[in-house]
Scaffold this active site. Sequence first.
Site, PDB file in Angstrom:
ATOM      1  N   TRP A 181       0.862  -1.181   0.000  1.00 52.45           N
ATOM      2  CA  TRP A 181       0.000   0.000   0.000  1.00 52.45           C
ATOM      3  C   TRP A 181       0.896   1.227   0.000  1.00 52.45           C
ATOM      4  CZ3 TRP A 181      -0.177   3.979   3.701  1.00 52.45           C
ATOM      5  CH2 TRP A 181      -1.068   5.014   3.351  1.00 52.45           C
ATOM      6  N   GLU A 222      -3.300  -3.191  -2.033  1.00 55.59           N
ATOM      7  CA  GLU A 222      -4.420  -2.546  -1.340  1.00 55.59           C
ATOM      8  C   GLU A 222      -4.790  -1.258  -2.065  1.00 55.59           C
ATOM      9  OE1 GLU A 222      -3.498  -1.282   2.674  1.00 55.59           O
ATOM     10  OE2 GLU A 222      -5.603  -0.932   3.183  1.00 55.59           O
ATOM     11  N   LYS A 224      -7.184   2.324  -2.612  1.00 51.10           N
ATOM     12  CA  LYS A 224      -7.714   3.385  -1.746  1.00 51.10           C
ATOM     13  C   LYS A 224      -8.409   4.443  -2.590  1.00 51.10           C
ATOM     14  CE  LYS A 224      -6.545   6.161   2.227  1.00 51.10           C
ATOM     15  NZ  LYS A 224      -5.696   6.264   3.408  1.00 51.10           N
ATOM     16  N   ASP A 257      -9.701  -2.776   2.079  1.00 52.23           N
ATOM     17  CA  ASP A 257      -9.803  -2.157   3.408  1.00 52.23           C
ATOM     18  C   ASP A 257     -11.160  -1.470   3.406  1.00 52.23           C
ATOM     19  OD1 ASP A 257      -9.738   0.102   5.271  1.00 52.23           O
ATOM     20  OD2 ASP A 257      -7.592  -0.276   5.503  1.00 52.23           O
ATOM     21  N   HIS A 260     -11.728   2.257   2.593  1.00 47.12           N
ATOM     22  CA  HIS A 260     -11.156   2.802   1.363  1.00 47.12           C
ATOM     23  C   HIS A 260     -12.119   2.913   0.184  1.00 47.12           C
ATOM     24  CE1 HIS A 260      -6.719   1.913   2.577  1.00 47.12           C
ATOM     25  NE2 HIS A 260      -7.398   2.540   3.512  1.00 47.12           N
ATOM     26  N   HIS A 284      -8.597  -5.723   5.238  1.00 50.31           N
ATOM     27  CA  HIS A 284      -8.268  -4.900   6.391  1.00 50.31           C
ATOM     28  C   HIS A 284      -9.603  -4.509   7.001  1.00 50.31           C
ATOM     29  CE1 HIS A 284      -3.934  -3.284   5.639  1.00 50.31           C
ATOM     30  NE2 HIS A 284      -3.974  -4.566   5.939  1.00 50.31           N
ATOM     31  N   ASP A 292     -11.680   7.666   5.866  1.00 48.66           N
ATOM     32  CA  ASP A 292     -10.873   6.521   6.305  1.00 48.66           C
ATOM     33  C   ASP A 292     -10.239   6.843   7.662  1.00 48.66           C
ATOM     34  OD1 ASP A 292      -9.384   4.115   6.115  1.00 48.66           O
ATOM     35  OD2 ASP A 292      -7.666   5.222   5.330  1.00 48.66           O
ATOM     36  N   ASP A 294     -10.151   5.185  10.458  1.00 47.47           N
ATOM     37  CA  ASP A 294      -9.583   4.084  11.228  1.00 47.47           C
ATOM     38  C   ASP A 294      -9.981   4.109  12.697  1.00 47.47           C
ATOM     39  OD1 ASP A 294      -7.936   2.433   9.299  1.00 47.47           O
ATOM     40  OD2 ASP A 294      -7.131   4.417   8.880  1.00 47.47           O
ATOM     41  N   ASP A 325      -7.024  -3.128  10.926  1.00 46.19           N
ATOM     42  CA  ASP A 325      -6.276  -1.913  10.575  1.00 46.19           C
ATOM     43  C   ASP A 325      -7.004  -0.683  11.109  1.00 46.19           C
ATOM     44  OD1 ASP A 325      -4.596  -0.041   9.512  1.00 46.19           O
ATOM     45  OD2 ASP A 325      -5.248  -0.290   7.432  1.00 46.19           O
TER      46      ASP A 325
HETATM   47  C1  RNT Z   1      -3.863   3.246   4.828  1.00 44.16           C
HETATM   48  C2  RNT Z   1      -3.959   1.776   4.633  1.00 44.16           C
HETATM   49  C3  RNT Z   1      -2.821   0.967   5.187  1.00 44.16           C
HETATM   50  C4  RNT Z   1      -2.305   1.457   6.517  1.00 44.16           C
HETATM   51  C5  RNT Z   1      -1.334   0.533   7.215  1.00 44.16           C
HETATM   52  C6  RNT Z   1      -0.626   1.202   8.341  1.00 44.16           C
HETATM   53  O1  RNT Z   1      -4.978   3.918   4.457  1.00 44.16           O
HETATM   54  O2  RNT Z   1      -5.166   1.319   5.153  1.00 44.16           O
HETATM   55  O3  RNT Z   1      -3.187  -0.367   5.221  1.00 44.16           O
HETATM   56  O4  RNT Z   1      -3.350   1.755   7.397  1.00 44.16           O
HETATM   57  O5  RNT Z   1      -0.471  -0.015   6.307  1.00 44.16           O
HETATM   58 ZN    ZN Z   2      -5.487  -0.742   5.342  1.00 37.41          ZN
END
Ligand code: RNT
Ligand code: ZN
Length: 418
Positions: A181, A222, A224, A257, A260, A284, A292, A294, A325
């Site tokens: 990523w 990954e 986004k 993820d 994303h 994720h 995003d 988290d 994540d």
């Molecule tokens: C970022 C991605 C990625 C990170 C990690 C730390 O938007 O989700 O996966 O969160 O690699």
């Molecule tokens: Zn991620």
Amino acid sequence: MSYNEAKEKYSRLGVDTEKAIEKAKSAAISLHCWQGDDVRGFDTDPNKPLTGGIQTTGNYPGRARNYKELMADMDMALSLIPGKKKINLHASYAIFPENEWVDRDKIEPKHFKPWVDFMKKRGLGADFNPTFFSHPMCDPLTLSSPSKETRDFWIRHGKACLRISEYLAKETGEKCTMNIWTGDGFKDIPADRLGPRKRYKESIDEILSEPFDFNLVKPCVESKVFGIGVESYTVGSAEFSLLYASLNKDKCIPLMDNGHYHPTEVVSDKISSLLAYFPEIALHVTRPVRWDSDHVVLFDDETREIMKEVVRCGGLEGRVNIALDYFDASINRIAAWVLGARNAEKALLYALLEPSKSLKEKQDSSDFTSLLVEMDEEKTLPFGEVWNEYCSRCGVPEDGDWLKEVKKYESKVLKERV
Ligand code: RNT
Ligand code: ZN
């Protein structure tokens, strides 16, 4: 109500709680090391800004400042999370002996030996991530940079990470996902969208030309949609990443993820589409709040729906690699770790208790009335009893009992970190 009464209630619907508990126990969820220190890592100045469009917010005291503190905190968290776990490491968590620092393009398996010892001692598997952010060689792009020097540095990093991932897999005896990523993208409208994407593709090709055993290492790409400061254009978009993975099935898999995508898109609906084409995928699991962000994973509708899809699609038979994540620095970090991981486990167990055979039959016979009623009423089955039983069989505290352990640790250990 006792567990046995709950078991009886589920069995009337044709659901075997014993089987569900056993299955949940054996399904691995990968715990991300970066919740413990706000994604800072140990290989560069810990006070550098976090780049790549991701952000931790909050300054709750007690962040792990070195690998020993991070391992101790992780042990505390692990003691409160049921089920089989892996540890997800980032390259920035390399451990260097005194005066033996090397840059990210030169890291070696030996820099992860203390982590391997940690995992082996606890019977944990490992996952890995190259760290393409928070580093002076981000210009700000990495693998898609117009500068060959920048790209080559990050390609060397990616290759080094493949060698480390293979080492982790061999040492732990479990396959290791290696997630590519990058936060590559632009704040404002680009003049050239194709150039960076072509360079990104070539760079990933170059990284994956490093020999590795695809049975042991599962490189992931990954995607986004956007990041903070990278609002207008992301090089590794959904289309880019999915196409890359689908055209390179012999050496990589897609990673989704759930933070994303556009807010009305759901990963729970995407899992089956991907599994119709890929033998294996990676996830994720996170909680996006408006972006995003988290946030800590909750026992919410989408987390449950994601796990239901994983279960229904046979994802637990080695086809879906589940990792967490999220990173919250505004509350006790260990509590954040534990709550999110317990909720992912909880959603998984919940999914395993779905009377899926009879629900599927209703769908297939177009009895949508019964389907809607039964799916909705399923929500108030005595799930809490089964969850508590699961926790106690895994030797971890039930809900209501674990936070006080974290608070004790906070006043004994975390408070000293000033
Ligand atoms: C970022 C991605 C990625 C990170 C990690 C730390 O938007 O989700 O996966 O969160 O690699
Ligand atoms: Zn991620």
